[in-house]
Design a protein around this motif. Structure first.
Motif, short mmCIF file in Angstrom:
data_model
loop_
_atom_site.label_atom_id
_atom_site.label_comp_id
_atom_site.label_asym_id
_atom_site.label_seq_id
_atom_site.Cartn_x
_atom_site.Cartn_y
_atom_site.Cartn_z
N ARG A 1 0.80 -1.22 0.00
CA ARG A 1 0.00 0.00 0.00
C ARG A 1 0.83 1.27 0.00
O ARG A 1 0.28 2.37 -0.03
CB ARG A 1 -0.98 0.01 1.17
CG ARG A 1 -0.42 -0.26 2.54
CD ARG A 1 -1.54 -0.18 3.56
NE ARG A 1 -1.15 -0.73 4.86
CZ ARG A 1 -1.92 -0.65 5.94
NH1 ARG A 1 -3.09 -0.05 5.87
NH2 ARG A 1 -1.53 -1.16 7.08
N ASP A 2 2.15 1.12 0.03
CA ASP A 2 3.04 2.27 0.00
C ASP A 2 3.31 2.66 -1.45
O ASP A 2 3.87 1.86 -2.22
CB ASP A 2 4.35 1.91 0.70
CG ASP A 2 5.27 3.12 0.87
OD1 ASP A 2 5.21 4.04 0.04
OD2 ASP A 2 6.06 3.13 1.83
N PRO A 3 2.95 3.89 -1.88
CA PRO A 3 3.19 4.29 -3.27
C PRO A 3 4.64 4.21 -3.68
O PRO A 3 4.95 3.90 -4.84
CB PRO A 3 2.68 5.73 -3.31
CG PRO A 3 1.73 5.85 -2.17
CD PRO A 3 2.26 4.93 -1.10
N GLN A 4 5.58 4.48 -2.76
CA GLN A 4 6.99 4.39 -3.09
C GLN A 4 7.41 2.95 -3.36
O GLN A 4 8.24 2.68 -4.24
CB GLN A 4 7.83 5.00 -1.97
CG GLN A 4 7.63 6.50 -1.82
CD GLN A 4 8.44 7.09 -0.67
OE1 GLN A 4 9.13 6.37 0.06
NE2 GLN A 4 8.36 8.40 -0.51
N HIS B 1 -1.43 -2.07 -5.84
CA HIS B 1 -1.37 -1.01 -4.83
C HIS B 1 -2.55 -1.18 -3.88
O HIS B 1 -3.55 -0.47 -3.95
CB HIS B 1 -1.38 0.36 -5.50
CG HIS B 1 -1.28 1.50 -4.52
ND1 HIS B 1 -1.65 2.79 -4.83
CD2 HIS B 1 -0.85 1.54 -3.23
CE1 HIS B 1 -1.46 3.56 -3.78
NE2 HIS B 1 -0.98 2.82 -2.81
N ARG C 1 8.46 10.63 6.20
CA ARG C 1 7.39 9.67 6.45
C ARG C 1 6.90 9.72 7.89
O ARG C 1 5.82 9.22 8.20
CB ARG C 1 7.85 8.25 6.09
CG ARG C 1 8.28 8.05 4.65
CD ARG C 1 7.17 8.36 3.65
NE ARG C 1 6.02 7.52 3.86
CZ ARG C 1 5.85 6.33 3.29
NH1 ARG C 1 6.77 5.85 2.47
NH2 ARG C 1 4.75 5.63 3.50
N ARG D 1 1.61 7.08 7.96
CA ARG D 1 0.73 6.28 7.11
C ARG D 1 1.56 5.41 6.17
O ARG D 1 2.50 5.90 5.54
CB ARG D 1 -0.20 7.17 6.29
CG ARG D 1 -1.29 7.86 7.06
CD ARG D 1 -2.04 8.83 6.17
NE ARG D 1 -1.14 9.92 5.71
CZ ARG D 1 -1.41 10.72 4.69
NH1 ARG D 1 -2.53 10.55 4.00
NH2 ARG D 1 -0.56 11.67 4.35
N ASP E 1 0.21 4.14 3.48
CA ASP E 1 -0.28 4.65 2.19
C ASP E 1 -0.51 6.14 2.33
O ASP E 1 -1.51 6.58 2.93
CB ASP E 1 -1.57 3.93 1.79
CG ASP E 1 -2.03 4.32 0.38
OD1 ASP E 1 -1.51 5.31 -0.17
OD2 ASP E 1 -2.91 3.62 -0.16
N THR E 2 0.38 6.93 1.77
CA THR E 2 0.30 8.38 1.91
C THR E 2 -0.76 9.01 1.02
O THR E 2 -0.96 10.22 1.07
CB THR E 2 1.66 9.01 1.59
OG1 THR E 2 2.11 8.56 0.29
CG2 THR E 2 2.69 8.62 2.64
N THR E 3 -1.47 8.20 0.24
CA THR E 3 -2.50 8.75 -0.64
C THR E 3 -3.89 8.74 0.00
O THR E 3 -4.84 9.25 -0.58
CB THR E 3 -2.57 7.96 -1.97
OG1 THR E 3 -3.06 6.63 -1.72
CG2 THR E 3 -1.21 7.90 -2.63
N ARG E 4 -3.99 8.17 1.17
CA ARG E 4 -5.32 8.06 1.80
C ARG E 4 -5.18 7.91 3.31
O ARG E 4 -4.10 7.64 3.83
CB ARG E 4 -6.09 6.87 1.22
CG ARG E 4 -5.50 5.52 1.57
CD ARG E 4 -6.09 4.39 0.76
NE ARG E 4 -5.54 4.40 -0.60
CZ ARG E 4 -5.87 3.52 -1.53
NH1 ARG E 4 -6.77 2.57 -1.26
NH2 ARG E 4 -5.32 3.56 -2.72
#
Length: 313
Positions: free
Chosen positions: A63-66, A83, A116, A129, A131-134
């Motif tokens: 779930r991490d975008p990176q 993802h 982070r 988080r 997942d930094t997108t949500r």
């Protein structure tokens, strides 16, 4: 551009080896599916791909975008990345997977990147988080949570005996000067509230762990992922889970034991006939890092891997 934070994969060879059931070889030309439920920076995935056949495939989750961006660099048609949190592995077809690997906790790039907010070693935004997108950051959650709730989280997920004084300090700070928003501010508050600490351990360690687990619902995710793995593993398929603290390891240990231990119902016709109930898992024990690995990578010192095999039950 992301800094190339160094990540050393823990129990690399041991975990990949544990996924292969040498007593259950596939039919010639048959395709197997393996799952890397926590891709991270792909150490396990890359080694696993090097040992798979041309018809096999590897499905990874993170779930991490990176981490997803790092996975995109793998140019192998047998590999795919999703993802999503790793409980989503339950969406794979039932009894279709030959092996599931879970490497729990945070990766070195997440810990070492101050942006982070996972660590108090360098100041940064109090995010944490995966997942930094949500979702909600730790700073946002602490800005509204009451003293009782904060204390419960720190006590239950951090096993912190000074949870109440820490929670009171966080709320008092919020009322006096506004919410805590950086890792250094939180670490300082915790240090002022914790009266004693074991030698060599920062007073903020347990609190940061607890808040990270809570904000990412890590233990709930783990429980769902374990149930999902039981569903998608084919008979003979392997489950390998690497844990880094006692709360995770306890959940994994109890899950395997619960599904591997025979339960006896003396009223059952099977018991009357001397038959025992078949269980869906067989425990294959645990693996610890070697002394050499711990010396080379101190972050491996708390790791424990538990391995189980799906039966025909």
């Amino acid at each position: 551009m992301e800094t190339s934070w160094i990540h050393t994969t823990v129990l690399l060879n041991e975990a990949v080896e544990a996924l292969f059931n040498k007593q259950a070889q596939p039919e010639p030309g048959a395709a197997r599916t393996f799952v890397d439920a926590t891709f991270g920076r792909g150490g396990h995935s890359r080694l696993l791909l090097s040992q798979l056949g041309p018809q096999d495939r590897l499905v990874a989750f993170d779930r991490d975008p990176q981490a997803v961006a790092a996975a995109a660099q793998i140019a192998d048609p047998r590999f795919s990345i999703r993802h999503e949190a790793f409980h989503a592995l339950a969406e794979l077809p039932e009894a279709s997977v030959a092996g599931v690997l879970m490497d729990l906790g945070v990766s070195s790039p997440q810990i070492d990147d101050p942006a982070r907010g996972f660590s108090f070693r360098a100041d940064g935004p109090l995010d944490m988080r995966m997942d930094t997108t949500r979702g909600t950051s730790v700073a946002e959650w602490l800005a509204t949570a009451d003293t009782t709730t904060i204390a419960e989280v720190i006590r239950d997920y951090g096993e912190e005996r000074f949870a109440v004084p820490i929670a009171k300090a966080i709320v008092a700070r919020r009322q006096e000067r506004g919410p805590v928003s950086t890792t250094a501010e939180l670490a300082q508050l915790v240090a002022g509230a914790v009266k004693t600490r074991e030698p060599g351990k920062d007073p903020a360690t347990r609190t940061f762990q607890a808040l990270r687990i809570h904000i990412n619902a890590e233990l709930e995710e783990l429980q769902q992922a374990l149930s999902g793995a039981l569903r998608v593993l084919a008979p003979g398929g392997r489950l390998a889970v690497i844990s880094f603290h006692s709360l995770e390891d306890r959940i994994v240990k109890q899950f395997i034991a619960r599904h591997a231990k025979e339960t006896v119902d003396r009223r059952s016709p099977d018991w009357m006939l001397g038959k025992s109930a078949a269980m869906p898992l067989k425990s294959l024990g645990r693996v610890m890092p070697s002394a050499a690995e711990v010396q080379a990578n101190p972050r491996a010192r708390s790791a424990v891997m538990r391995v189980a095999e799906r039966t025909a039950a």
